[in-house]
Design an enzyme around this catalytic site. Structure first.
Site, PDB file in Angstrom:
ATOM      1  N   SER A   7       0.886  -1.178   0.000  1.00 50.60           N
ATOM      2  CA  SER A   7       0.000   0.000   0.000  1.00 50.60           C
ATOM      3  C   SER A   7       0.909   1.209   0.000  1.00 50.60           C
ATOM      4  O   SER A   7       2.097   1.101   0.352  1.00 50.60           O
ATOM      5  CB  SER A   7      -0.854  -0.007   1.273  1.00 50.60           C
ATOM      6  OG  SER A   7      -1.452   1.261   1.485  1.00 50.60           O
ATOM      7  N   TYR A  55      -1.881  -0.541  10.348  1.00 50.16           N
ATOM      8  CA  TYR A  55      -1.886  -1.027   8.958  1.00 50.16           C
ATOM      9  C   TYR A  55      -0.571  -0.645   8.283  1.00 50.16           C
ATOM     10  O   TYR A  55       0.047  -1.443   7.577  1.00 50.16           O
ATOM     11  CB  TYR A  55      -3.081  -0.398   8.241  1.00 50.16           C
ATOM     12  CG  TYR A  55      -3.264  -0.751   6.790  1.00 50.16           C
ATOM     13  CD1 TYR A  55      -3.726  -2.010   6.410  1.00 50.16           C
ATOM     14  CD2 TYR A  55      -3.025   0.182   5.780  1.00 50.16           C
ATOM     15  CE1 TYR A  55      -3.935  -2.328   5.069  1.00 50.16           C
ATOM     16  CE2 TYR A  55      -3.227  -0.118   4.442  1.00 50.16           C
ATOM     17  CZ  TYR A  55      -3.680  -1.370   4.093  1.00 50.16           C
ATOM     18  OH  TYR A  55      -3.894  -1.684   2.776  1.00 50.16           O
TER      19      TYR A  55
END
Ligand SMILES: NC(=O)c1ccc[n+]([C@@H]2O[C@H](COP(=O)([O-])OP(=O)(O)OC[C@H]3O[C@@H](n4cnc5c(N)ncnc54)[C@H](O)[C@@H]3O)[C@@H](O)[C@H]2O)c1
Length: 259
Positions: free
Chosen positions: A141, A154
């Site tokens: 990501s 995350y």
């Protein structure tokens, strides 16, 4: 065709980017194992691939289970006669909070962002080696390239994915096994809604989910979220022979967000 006679698997392939990738790879000539816990979604993707004249099998199960994470590799290889690529796409947003963190959700995120990725990779390496090389792709990501105040937990895990990719790339390069990561910004999938509307996300609590997803997507310089197919295009490139000298890369596909 850019993946003629290639054999591979895609995790989290019943929806979003994984689905777009499985369909695209099959159109480019690959035999694809469609891996997900959503049986109906898997059946639809397999049917769509076969209807277009492609080759696919569906493997339904929970990637939190190590045995299943190994099984998908061995089953793909035995069904099609080998393995050339893996797109480890599954992941999970995990908790938004640090103070008052939900440890059960943290463990789920560890399992789906890191553990299953490791187990699947362990099983895949000998299969790729037996073919004289191959390609591994991981979904990180932009939160694995730059810190995310919105989602520190995350971010820690996706930095972990990028670190694994860069390290494994160096270890496996002499054997002709390339290892790369695709790093999406906001992508218009169900997970984007989960991400922005987590119950412990104080900044967004009580807001309309669709409105939040639109606002989050609109924060890229291109002022929109990606379509799943735009990430699948990057995945296709990194997995294919066109990227034959690219390994250890973490490619942002983010409309300019981390530029
Ligand atoms: N959507 C985004 O904005 C975005 C941005 C950056 C990175 N990512 C990453 O992309 C990946 C998610 O992709 P998406 O947005 O295409 O998701 P999605 O919501 O469209 O699909 C997720 C799929 O994962 C499957 N899944 C979830 N848990 C599973 C489990 N335990 N076992 C097997 N299958 C399981 C679901 O059934 C679903 O089909 C993750 O790695 C995520 O971190 C997403």
């Amino acid at each position: 065709m850019r993946m003629q006679n290639r054999i591979g698997l895609v995790t989290a392939a019943a929806s979003g980017m994984g689905r777009a990738g499985a369909l695209r790879f099959a159109r480019e000539g690959a035999a694809v194992a469609v891996v997900d816990r959503d049986a109906e979604g898997v059946a639809q993707v397999v049917e769509e691939i076969k209807a277009a004249g492609g080759r696919a099998i569906g493997l339904v199960g929970d990637l939190r289970e190590d045995d299943y994470a190994r099984h998908i590799v061995l089953q793909t290889a035995s069904s099609f006669g080998g393995l050339d690529f893996v797109w480890n796409h599954v992941g999970h947003p995990g908790p938004a909070a640090v103070e008052g963190i939900d440890m059960a959700d943290f463990e789920l995120a560890v399992d789906l962002n890191l553990r299953t990725v490791l187990v699947t990779t362990e099983a895949a390496i000998p299969q790729l080696r037996a073919r004289g090389g191959g390609s591994l792709l991981f979904t990180a990501s932009i939160a694995g390239l730059a810190g995310s105040g919105f989602s520190p937990v995350y971010s820690a895990m996706k930095f972990g994915v990028v670190g694994f990719v860069r390290s494994l790339a160096k270890r496996l390069a002499p054997e002709g096994i390339r290892v790369n990561a695709v790093c999406p910004g906001p992508v218009d999938t169900p997970m984007l809604r989960v991400f922005v509307a987590r119950p412990d996300q104080a900044a967004t609590r009580g807001n309309d989910v669709e409105e939040l997803a639109k606002r989050f997507g609109g924060a890229t310089p291109m002022q929109r979220a990606a379509r799943p197919e735009e990430i699948a295009n990057a995945a296709l490139f990194l997995l294919s022979e066109e990227a034959s000298f690219i390994t250890g890369a973490a490619l942002p596909v983010d409309g300019g967000m981390v530029a």
